[in-house]
Write a protein that holds these residues in place. Structure first.
Motif, PDB file in Angstrom:
ATOM      1  N   SER A 121       0.848  -1.185   0.000  1.00  0.00           N
ATOM      2  CA  SER A 121       0.000   0.000   0.000  1.00  0.00           C
ATOM      3  C   SER A 121       0.884   1.235   0.000  1.00  0.00           C
ATOM      4  CB  SER A 121      -0.899   0.023   1.236  1.00  0.00           C
ATOM      5  OG  SER A 121      -1.646   1.232   1.268  1.00  0.00           O
TER       6      SER A 121
ATOM      7  N   ARG B  46      -2.568   1.237   5.007  1.00  0.00           N
ATOM      8  CA  ARG B  46      -2.279  -0.189   5.105  1.00  0.00           C
ATOM      9  C   ARG B  46      -3.229  -1.004   4.246  1.00  0.00           C
ATOM     10  NH1 ARG B  46       1.043  -2.139   9.069  1.00  0.00           N
ATOM     11  NH2 ARG B  46       2.033  -0.515  10.337  1.00  0.00           N
TER      12      ARG B  46
ATOM     13  N   ARG C 261      -5.669  -4.352   3.720  1.00  0.00           N
ATOM     14  CA  ARG C 261      -6.485  -5.303   4.479  1.00  0.00           C
ATOM     15  C   ARG C 261      -6.380  -6.628   3.746  1.00  0.00           C
ATOM     16  NH1 ARG C 261     -10.642  -5.623   8.207  1.00  0.00           N
ATOM     17  NH2 ARG C 261     -12.047  -7.403   7.912  1.00  0.00           N
TER      18      ARG C 261
ATOM     19  N   THR D 258      -7.369 -12.310   9.153  1.00  0.00           N
ATOM     20  CA  THR D 258      -7.411 -10.985   8.547  1.00  0.00           C
ATOM     21  C   THR D 258      -6.391 -10.111   9.261  1.00  0.00           C
ATOM     22  OG1 THR D 258      -9.757 -11.188   8.010  1.00  0.00           O
ATOM     23  CG2 THR D 258      -8.838  -8.971   8.053  1.00  0.00           C
TER      24      THR D 258
ATOM     25  N   GLU E 159      -3.588  -6.355   8.723  1.00  0.00           N
ATOM     26  CA  GLU E 159      -3.442  -5.085   8.025  1.00  0.00           C
ATOM     27  C   GLU E 159      -1.971  -4.669   7.966  1.00  0.00           C
ATOM     28  OE1 GLU E 159      -6.070  -2.219   9.748  1.00  0.00           O
ATOM     29  OE2 GLU E 159      -7.874  -3.281   9.083  1.00  0.00           O
TER      30      GLU E 159
ATOM     31  N   ALA F 242      -7.025  -2.208  -0.406  1.00  0.00           N
ATOM     32  CA  ALA F 242      -6.376  -1.021   0.174  1.00  0.00           C
ATOM     33  C   ALA F 242      -7.333   0.151   0.267  1.00  0.00           C
ATOM     34  CB  ALA F 242      -5.155  -0.633  -0.654  1.00  0.00           C
TER      35      ALA F 242
ATOM     36  N   THR G 233       4.364 -10.906   5.613  1.00  0.00           N
ATOM     37  CA  THR G 233       4.195  -9.462   5.631  1.00  0.00           C
ATOM     38  C   THR G 233       5.555  -8.788   5.474  1.00  0.00           C
ATOM     39  OG1 THR G 233       4.361  -9.339   8.045  1.00  0.00           O
ATOM     40  CG2 THR G 233       2.167  -9.633   7.099  1.00  0.00           C
TER      41      THR G 233
END
Length: 260
Positions: A38, A42, A44, A51, A53, A69, A104
Motif C-alpha cells: 500500500s 495499510r 487489508r 485478517t 493489516e 487497500a 508481511t
C-alpha cells in the motif's frame, strides 16, 4: 468526490508491475507470485481464516487471498513462478521462510516515498522496475535475456505472430525439428518459463494491446485465441486477481506498456 487515480501497468514477457488503485476483488488465487504494497495507509488482507493489516505482503503462487487497500493506491508485482525472475527475486525473501506461506513486509519510509513517486508520474519502465526492486531490497535480473538457441527464437516468433493459434507442443516441436520433450526442456532453459505459460502471457499481452488500440474486450479476446470474453476475463483474473475491464475505463489516466 474521490480522485480517480492513474494506472501504470508494465508487462514484460512473464512479469508485471502495476501501480494504481486497489482493484475490487473477491478471494482468489493465481499462479503468479505477488508482492503488494500500500502506498498510503495499510492493506487489508484475508488469508484463510485470518485478517490482518500490513503495509505490504508477499503471496506465494496458488495461495487463496483477498487484498484491499480501500481508496489508497498500491504497487503490485506479479512474477511467473517458473521464471528466472521468480528464482532470483523471490528466493532471497524466502531463505528463512516457508515458501508456501504469505509473509508481511514493512518497507521503510524512504522506500515508500520512492514507490509513491513511481505512481505519481510516468517514466521509463525499466528504470521503474529497477527502482521498485531497489526499494523492496531485491536484486534485478536482465529483463530481456539473449536467446542462444535459434530454434527457441523461432518458436517464440511463431507464437507471437499467431497468438490465436492452438500451438500444440507437437506442432511447435515439429516446426523446429525437435522432440516435444526436448523442446520443452530447451524452452525452459532459454527463457526461464514453461512453454504453455509463455503462450498464456503472449495471449494476455495481445488482449491488452488490442484493447488499447480501441478493440472491445470481446474482439481482443477472439484476436488472442480465447473462446470468448468470459474465458479471457477468467484467465486474466487468475493471473492478476482483477478483471481486465478495470484497466480500460475511459475515465482513468493510463500508462500501459508492453515490453520485451
Amino acid at each position: 468526490m474521490s480522485v480517480i487515480q492513474p494506472i501504470r501497468l508494465y508487462l514484460w514477457p512473464h512479469r508485471v508491475l502495476y501501480l494504481g488503485p486497489s482493484p475490487d476483488n473477491e478471494r482468489h488465487r493465481h499462479h503468479a507470485a505477488q508482492i503488494c504494497v500500500s502506498l498510503q495507509g495499510r492493506l487489508r488482507v484475508d488469508v484463510g481464516s485470518h485478517t490482518f493489516e500490513p503495509l505490504g505482503i508477499l503471496v506465494p503462487p496458488d495461495c487463496p487471498h483477498r487484498i484491499n487497500a480501500g481508496d489508497a493506491p498500491i504497487l503490485a508485482l506479479y512474477l511467473e513462478p517458473e521464471s528466472d525472475d521468480y528464482a532470483s527475486l523471490w528466493a532471497p525473501w524466502l531463505k528463512q521462510h516457508d515458501a508456501n506461506s504469505v509473509r508481511t513486509i514493512d518497507p521503510p519510509a524512504d522506500s515508500l516515498e520512492q514507490l509513491r513517486s513511481l505512481h505519481a508520474s510516468s517514466g521509463d519502465p525499466h528504470q521503474a522496475w529497477s527502482a521498485c526492486a531497489s526499494a523492496l531490497g531485491m536484486g534485478v535480473t536482465n529483463p530481456s535475456p539473449l536467446l542462444r538457441d535459434p530454434r527457441i527464437a523461432q518458436v517464440i516468433d511463431i507464437i507471437r505472430r499467431q497468438p490465436s493459434a492452438s500451438h500444440g507442443i507437437d506442432a511447435l516441436a515439429g516446426a523446429v525439428h525437435l522432440s516435444p520433450s526436448r523442446l520443452s526442456h530447451l524452452f525452459r532453459n532459454e527463457t526461464g518459463i514453461a512453454i504453455r505459460r509463455f503462450i498464456v502471457w503472449v495471449r494476455i499481452r495481445q488482449v491488452v494491446e488490442r484493447a488499447l488500440d480501441g478493440a472491445s474486450l470481446t474482439q481482443a479476446a477472439h484476436a488472442a485465441g480465447f473462446a470468448d470474453a468470459a474465458h479471457m476475463s477468467n484467465t486474466f483474473r487468475q493471473m492478476f486477481g482483477f478483471a481486465p475491464s478495470t484497466l480500460f475505463s475511459a475515465r482513468i489516466e493510463k500508462d500501459v506498456q508492453l515490453l520485451d
